[in-house]
Design a protein around this motif. Structure first.
Motif, PDB file in Angstrom:
ATOM      1  N   GLN A  48      -7.213  10.485  -1.178  1.00 54.76           N
ATOM      2  CA  GLN A  48      -7.805   8.994  -0.664  1.00 54.76           C
ATOM      3  C   GLN A  48      -8.274   9.082   0.820  1.00 54.76           C
ATOM      4  O   GLN A  48      -7.505   9.321   1.462  1.00 54.76           O
ATOM      5  CB  GLN A  48      -6.603   8.049  -0.868  1.00 54.76           C
ATOM      6  CG  GLN A  48      -6.798   6.999  -0.574  1.00 54.76           C
ATOM      7  CD  GLN A  48      -5.660   5.658  -0.789  1.00 54.76           C
ATOM      8  OE1 GLN A  48      -4.700   6.024  -0.826  1.00 54.76           O
ATOM      9  NE2 GLN A  48      -6.237   4.313  -1.123  1.00 54.76           N
ATOM     10  N   GLU A  49      -9.428   8.674   0.730  1.00 54.20           N
ATOM     11  CA  GLU A  49     -10.018   8.409   2.058  1.00 54.20           C
ATOM     12  C   GLU A  49      -9.861   7.159   2.463  1.00 54.20           C
ATOM     13  O   GLU A  49      -9.567   6.180   1.695  1.00 54.20           O
ATOM     14  CB  GLU A  49     -11.589   8.822   1.823  1.00 54.20           C
ATOM     15  CG  GLU A  49     -11.775  10.522   1.641  1.00 54.20           C
ATOM     16  CD  GLU A  49     -13.093  10.837   1.442  1.00 54.20           C
ATOM     17  OE1 GLU A  49     -13.931  11.034   2.361  1.00 54.20           O
ATOM     18  OE2 GLU A  49     -13.532  10.533   0.531  1.00 54.20           O
ATOM     19  N   VAL A  50     -10.041   6.624   3.738  1.00 51.16           N
ATOM     20  CA  VAL A  50      -9.821   5.534   4.106  1.00 51.16           C
ATOM     21  C   VAL A  50     -10.767   4.331   3.415  1.00 51.16           C
ATOM     22  O   VAL A  50     -11.845   4.730   3.473  1.00 51.16           O
ATOM     23  CB  VAL A  50     -10.273   5.356   5.875  1.00 51.16           C
ATOM     24  CG1 VAL A  50     -10.006   3.991   6.340  1.00 51.16           C
ATOM     25  CG2 VAL A  50      -9.394   6.277   6.496  1.00 51.16           C
ATOM     26  N   ASN A  51      -9.982   3.348   3.038  1.00 54.83           N
ATOM     27  CA  ASN A  51     -10.614   2.008   2.499  1.00 54.83           C
ATOM     28  C   ASN A  51     -11.384   2.503   1.100  1.00 54.83           C
ATOM     29  O   ASN A  51     -12.487   1.589   0.520  1.00 54.83           O
ATOM     30  CB  ASN A  51     -11.746   1.348   3.454  1.00 54.83           C
ATOM     31  CG  ASN A  51     -11.073   0.777   4.674  1.00 54.83           C
ATOM     32  OD1 ASN A  51      -9.797   0.349   4.479  1.00 54.83           O
ATOM     33  ND2 ASN A  51     -11.773   0.726   5.678  1.00 54.83           N
ATOM     34  N   TYR A 117      -2.059   2.828  -7.440  1.00 53.40           N
ATOM     35  CA  TYR A 117      -2.200   2.741  -6.100  1.00 53.40           C
ATOM     36  C   TYR A 117      -0.635   2.398  -5.716  1.00 53.40           C
ATOM     37  O   TYR A 117      -0.102   3.144  -4.403  1.00 53.40           O
ATOM     38  CB  TYR A 117      -3.028   1.353  -5.689  1.00 53.40           C
ATOM     39  CG  TYR A 117      -3.310   1.624  -4.146  1.00 53.40           C
ATOM     40  CD1 TYR A 117      -4.096   2.577  -3.194  1.00 53.40           C
ATOM     41  CD2 TYR A 117      -2.808   0.672  -3.391  1.00 53.40           C
ATOM     42  CE1 TYR A 117      -4.294   2.525  -2.210  1.00 53.40           C
ATOM     43  CE2 TYR A 117      -2.815   0.388  -2.080  1.00 53.40           C
ATOM     44  CZ  TYR A 117      -3.624   1.501  -1.443  1.00 53.40           C
ATOM     45  OH  TYR A 117      -3.709   1.389  -0.125  1.00 53.40           O
ATOM     46  N   LYS A 118       0.132   1.664  -6.349  1.00 55.21           N
ATOM     47  CA  LYS A 118       1.343   1.073  -5.817  1.00 55.21           C
ATOM     48  C   LYS A 118       2.360   2.209  -5.854  1.00 55.21           C
ATOM     49  O   LYS A 118       2.961   2.509  -4.917  1.00 55.21           O
ATOM     50  CB  LYS A 118       1.704  -0.271  -6.589  1.00 55.21           C
ATOM     51  CG  LYS A 118       2.880  -0.746  -6.333  1.00 55.21           C
ATOM     52  CD  LYS A 118       3.477  -1.933  -6.907  1.00 55.21           C
ATOM     53  CE  LYS A 118       4.623  -1.615  -7.555  1.00 55.21           C
ATOM     54  NZ  LYS A 118       5.100  -2.543  -8.648  1.00 55.21           N
ATOM     55  N   ASN A 119       2.155   3.006  -7.040  1.00 60.02           N
ATOM     56  CA  ASN A 119       3.243   3.985  -7.119  1.00 60.02           C
ATOM     57  C   ASN A 119       2.970   5.081  -6.314  1.00 60.02           C
ATOM     58  O   ASN A 119       4.060   5.823  -5.908  1.00 60.02           O
ATOM     59  CB  ASN A 119       3.185   4.423  -8.640  1.00 60.02           C
ATOM     60  CG  ASN A 119       3.863   3.461  -9.554  1.00 60.02           C
ATOM     61  OD1 ASN A 119       4.432   2.502  -9.319  1.00 60.02           O
ATOM     62  ND2 ASN A 119       3.324   3.606 -11.059  1.00 60.02           N
ATOM     63  N   LEU A 120       1.690   5.299  -5.734  1.00 64.37           N
ATOM     64  CA  LEU A 120       1.500   6.596  -4.781  1.00 64.37           C
ATOM     65  C   LEU A 120       1.899   6.370  -3.303  1.00 64.37           C
ATOM     66  O   LEU A 120       1.632   7.124  -2.687  1.00 64.37           O
ATOM     67  CB  LEU A 120       0.099   7.122  -5.179  1.00 64.37           C
ATOM     68  CG  LEU A 120      -0.326   7.613  -6.643  1.00 64.37           C
ATOM     69  CD1 LEU A 120      -1.885   7.849  -6.817  1.00 64.37           C
ATOM     70  CD2 LEU A 120       0.775   8.884  -6.839  1.00 64.37           C
ATOM     71  N   GLN A 121       2.113   4.818  -3.008  1.00 68.59           N
ATOM     72  CA  GLN A 121       2.195   4.533  -1.607  1.00 68.59           C
ATOM     73  C   GLN A 121       2.875   5.554  -0.674  1.00 68.59           C
ATOM     74  O   GLN A 121       2.654   6.083   0.197  1.00 68.59           O
ATOM     75  CB  GLN A 121       2.557   3.295  -1.565  1.00 68.59           C
ATOM     76  CG  GLN A 121       1.739   2.152  -1.547  1.00 68.59           C
ATOM     77  CD  GLN A 121       0.596   1.971  -0.608  1.00 68.59           C
ATOM     78  OE1 GLN A 121       0.833   2.423   0.571  1.00 68.59           O
ATOM     79  NE2 GLN A 121      -0.614   1.548  -1.066  1.00 68.59           N
ATOM     80  N   SER A 122       4.219   5.915  -1.435  1.00 70.11           N
ATOM     81  CA  SER A 122       5.023   6.871  -0.526  1.00 70.11           C
ATOM     82  C   SER A 122       5.043   8.191  -0.710  1.00 70.11           C
ATOM     83  O   SER A 122       5.775   9.001  -0.163  1.00 70.11           O
ATOM     84  CB  SER A 122       6.505   6.435  -0.740  1.00 70.11           C
ATOM     85  OG  SER A 122       6.753   6.474  -2.057  1.00 70.11           O
ATOM     86  N   LYS A 123       4.248   8.609  -1.676  1.00 67.59           N
ATOM     87  CA  LYS A 123       4.267  10.140  -1.904  1.00 67.59           C
ATOM     88  C   LYS A 123       2.693  10.734  -1.264  1.00 67.59           C
ATOM     89  O   LYS A 123       1.741  10.921  -1.848  1.00 67.59           O
ATOM     90  CB  LYS A 123       4.053  10.478  -3.307  1.00 67.59           C
ATOM     91  CG  LYS A 123       5.556   9.583  -4.004  1.00 67.59           C
ATOM     92  CD  LYS A 123       5.293   9.790  -5.526  1.00 67.59           C
ATOM     93  CE  LYS A 123       6.524   8.979  -6.164  1.00 67.59           C
ATOM     94  NZ  LYS A 123       6.343   7.498  -6.150  1.00 67.59           N
ATOM     95  N   ALA A 124       2.756  11.080  -0.154  1.00 62.40           N
ATOM     96  CA  ALA A 124       1.587  11.471   0.665  1.00 62.40           C
ATOM     97  C   ALA A 124       1.596  12.519   1.396  1.00 62.40           C
ATOM     98  O   ALA A 124       2.375  12.747   2.182  1.00 62.40           O
ATOM     99  CB  ALA A 124       0.808  10.142   1.281  1.00 62.40           C
ATOM    100  N   ASN A 125       0.452  13.374   1.486  1.00 67.37           N
ATOM    101  CA  ASN A 125       0.399  14.376   2.556  1.00 67.37           C
ATOM    102  C   ASN A 125      -1.058  13.922   3.258  1.00 67.37           C
ATOM    103  O   ASN A 125      -1.797  13.492   2.691  1.00 67.37           O
ATOM    104  CB  ASN A 125       0.203  15.775   2.073  1.00 67.37           C
ATOM    105  CG  ASN A 125       1.480  16.281   1.391  1.00 67.37           C
ATOM    106  OD1 ASN A 125       1.649  16.394   0.206  1.00 67.37           O
ATOM    107  ND2 ASN A 125       2.204  16.729   2.314  1.00 67.37           N
ATOM    108  N   ILE A 126      -0.948  13.885   4.616  1.00 66.34           N
ATOM    109  CA  ILE A 126      -1.993  13.423   5.321  1.00 66.34           C
ATOM    110  C   ILE A 126      -2.622  14.687   6.058  1.00 66.34           C
ATOM    111  O   ILE A 126      -1.616  15.257   6.777  1.00 66.34           O
ATOM    112  CB  ILE A 126      -1.711  12.337   6.135  1.00 66.34           C
ATOM    113  CG1 ILE A 126      -1.243  10.916   5.499  1.00 66.34           C
ATOM    114  CG2 ILE A 126      -2.960  11.904   7.213  1.00 66.34           C
ATOM    115  CD1 ILE A 126      -0.310  10.163   6.472  1.00 66.34           C
ATOM    116  N   ILE A 127      -3.854  15.066   5.786  1.00 66.20           N
ATOM    117  CA  ILE A 127      -4.510  15.862   6.749  1.00 66.20           C
ATOM    118  C   ILE A 127      -5.478  15.503   7.637  1.00 66.20           C
ATOM    119  O   ILE A 127      -6.020  14.453   7.087  1.00 66.20           O
ATOM    120  CB  ILE A 127      -4.802  17.321   6.114  1.00 66.20           C
ATOM    121  CG1 ILE A 127      -6.054  17.139   4.724  1.00 66.20           C
ATOM    122  CG2 ILE A 127      -3.620  17.951   5.319  1.00 66.20           C
ATOM    123  CD1 ILE A 127      -6.790  18.244   4.393  1.00 66.20           C
TER     124      ILE A 127
END
Length: 127
Positions: A48-51, A117-127
């Protein structure tokens, strides 16, 4: 015969939530473990990229099936489902790889995109 999947409380994915910093050209691995009551598991990775809504990257399952979206070729984006883990390996990093990456278990992705989208909110890796 139609398959019906029910997401039970014990079915979940676990991802470290920390930011990952890497240099262009490097390789990195984003970890994802999961718990499920199903004997056959289907795991997905999304970028997921910004916006922008999450983009489907790849799917792995307990049958050994490897499926990558054409945009995410296996020579750079790969994952192997082993035991209860499906780490995403990204090679030869590009600046455009900067994003939030989500791992999802099949019951998570059988609903509509708002639910995903809702279910994935808290399951993230950001690079």
């Amino acid at each position: 015969m139609k398959s019906i999947f029910v997401c039970k409380g014990e079915d979940k994915v676990i991802q470290p939530g920390e930011e990952v910093i890497a240099a262009e050209g490097d390789s990195l691995t984003l970890n994802c473990t999961f718990e499920t009551s199903f004997s056959q598991s289907y795991l997905f990775w999304y970028k997921q990229e910004v916006n922008i809504y999450p983009k489907y990257m790849l799917k792995r399952d307990t049958y050994g099936t490897k499926e990558n979206s054409p945009e995410f070729k296996e020579d750079r984006f790969d994952a192997e489902l082993k035991d209860k883990s499906v780490p995403l390996k990204i090679q030869k990093l590009h600046v455009s790889d900067s994003a939030v990456y989500y791992c999802a278990l099949q019951p998570t992705v059988t609903g509509n995109s708002k639910t995903l989208y809702k279910n994935l909110q808290s399951k993230a890796n950001i690079i």
